[in-house]
Design a protein around this motif. Structure first.
Motif, short mmCIF file in Angstrom:
data_model
loop_
_atom_site.label_atom_id
_atom_site.label_comp_id
_atom_site.label_asym_id
_atom_site.label_seq_id
_atom_site.Cartn_x
_atom_site.Cartn_y
_atom_site.Cartn_z
N ILE A 123 -44.26 -3.60 -0.15
CA ILE A 123 -43.60 -2.38 -0.60
C ILE A 123 -44.20 -1.94 -1.93
N PHE A 124 -44.72 -0.71 -1.97
CA PHE A 124 -45.22 -0.12 -3.21
C PHE A 124 -44.13 0.72 -3.84
N VAL A 125 -43.94 0.56 -5.14
CA VAL A 125 -42.93 1.33 -5.85
C VAL A 125 -43.58 2.04 -7.04
N LEU A 126 -43.39 3.34 -7.12
CA LEU A 126 -43.92 4.14 -8.23
C LEU A 126 -42.84 4.25 -9.30
N LEU A 127 -43.24 4.02 -10.54
CA LEU A 127 -42.28 3.97 -11.65
C LEU A 127 -42.62 5.00 -12.72
N THR A 202 -45.69 -0.89 -8.91
CA THR A 202 -45.56 -2.30 -8.64
C THR A 202 -45.60 -2.51 -7.13
N SER A 203 -45.86 -3.73 -6.75
CA SER A 203 -45.93 -4.06 -5.33
C SER A 203 -45.16 -5.35 -5.09
N VAL A 204 -44.23 -5.31 -4.16
CA VAL A 204 -43.42 -6.48 -3.83
C VAL A 204 -43.74 -6.89 -2.39
N TYR A 205 -44.13 -8.15 -2.21
CA TYR A 205 -44.44 -8.61 -0.85
C TYR A 205 -43.40 -9.56 -0.29
N LYS A 217 -41.29 -11.56 -5.43
CA LYS A 217 -42.70 -11.94 -5.54
C LYS A 217 -43.55 -10.68 -5.60
N PHE A 218 -44.23 -10.53 -6.73
CA PHE A 218 -45.03 -9.34 -6.98
C PHE A 218 -46.51 -9.62 -6.68
N GLY A 219 -47.14 -8.67 -6.06
CA GLY A 219 -48.54 -8.79 -5.68
C GLY A 219 -48.82 -7.91 -4.49
N ILE A 220 -50.08 -7.78 -4.13
CA ILE A 220 -50.46 -6.94 -2.99
C ILE A 220 -50.86 -7.86 -1.85
N SER A 221 -50.14 -7.77 -0.75
CA SER A 221 -50.37 -8.62 0.41
C SER A 221 -51.28 -7.90 1.40
N LEU A 222 -52.45 -8.48 1.66
CA LEU A 222 -53.43 -7.87 2.53
C LEU A 222 -53.68 -8.74 3.77
N GLN A 223 -53.82 -8.08 4.89
CA GLN A 223 -54.16 -8.76 6.14
C GLN A 223 -55.65 -8.58 6.38
#
Length: 303
Positions: A123-127, A202-205, A217-223
């Protein structure tokens, strides 16, 4: 003038002193490794050029400081973990906001040609977005209103919001949970903060305790695409080698320890590359050749 027997002896000595051709042509300057720091590195990834699959080389590399990095058009990011069971990597953006620390962020993009996609769970969140931001345009509908209130309230309850000029528990009207079904998540995704008029993202995976953002848990989860794992690579790994590719034509190559490249796709029978007996044989041949050469010179001088 040396006799025929002396010429033959000299030729034999020179042959003994000449190292095998493959020791000069097939040793790689920096052998492939199966770890980078504390992170295991398996195919299709590699620790350097010639290691892993060529389609991943431009995106993944291990630095001299043993840090595994992921590169895109918007920057270089640290890979914090790899899950080979789910074919997932977690990327950490040092400028991305978290609950404990929020700051003005850069943009993030993912090339269309890359073998990576953003996972659905991410989930990407713009702040700190402007009220005139295009994400709030009713006709665009770029914000996910379903989960926005819960996620935004959680993030704005963090003390770190002061880093982007907001007070703790500020109104969530400047927060947007980017809707992946509209925003174009997946391969070829771009998060352009200046264009979106937002201060940070921010990015929450993973949500541990959904009500406590300090446990998210914050970070960018890539497949990543795992279709590159072929039978030759499996045979190479079964023999103790690491899968790589040749620099000239990027064809498959099995890299054995000590950097020995075997064109037969496995390391069986490459005991010399594992135990160092190849170097020992070269040393023995050099010593014998040196003695013979000295004997010939003394014999010629005595005549």
């Amino acid at each position: 003038m040396p006799s025929a027997s002396e010429t033959l002896l000299l030729s034999t000595i020179l042959l003994l002193l000449t190292p095998p051709i493959h020791t000069a042509s097939s040793i790689i300057n920096k052998p492939c490794r199966d770890t980078c720091g504390t992170i295991p590195v398996k195919f299709p990834f590699g620790t350097g050029f010639g290691c892993g699959h060529p389609d991943f080389t431009r995106y993944i590399k291990c630095t001299n400081l043993d840090t595994l990095q992921f590169t895109t058009g918007t920057g270089i990011y640290t890979i914090s973990s790899i899950d080979y069971t789910s074919n997932t990597i977690i990327v950490a953006d040092p400028l991305m906001s978290t609950c404990s620390s929020m700051q003005n962020s850069g943009s993030f993009s993912l090339d269309k040609a890359s073998p990576f996609t953003i996972r659905d769970e991410n989930i990407f969140v713009l702040l700190g977005c402007s009220t005139t931001s295009p994400v709030f345009d009713p006709s665009e509908d770029l914000c996910d209103t379903g989960s926005a209130s819960r996620v935004c309230r959680g993030l704005y309850s963090c003390k770190g919001v002061s880093g982007i000029g907001l007070q703790q528990n500020a109104p969530i009207s400047t927060c947007c949970v980017y809707d992946d079904s509209v925003a174009g998540f997946g391969s070829g995704y771009a998060l352009d903060l200046p264009k979106l008029q937002c201060s940070s993202y921010t990015s929450v995976y993973e949500f541990g305790d959904e009500g406590d953002p300090t446990k998210w848990k914050f970070g960018i989860s890539l497949q990543y695409n795992d279709s590159y794992y072929t039978r030759p690579c499996k045979d190479c790994e079964a023999s103790g080698g690491l899968c790589g590719f040749a620099a000239m034509d990027q064809s498959f190559a099995c890299i054995c320890r000590s950097g020995m490249m075997n064109t037969t796709t496995n390391c069986f029978g490459q005991g010399s590359a594992w135990s160092g007996t190849l170097e020992l044989k070269v040393q023995i041949k050099t010593i014998i050749g040196g003695f013979l050469l000295s004997w010939v010179l003394l014999f010629v001088r005595s005549r």
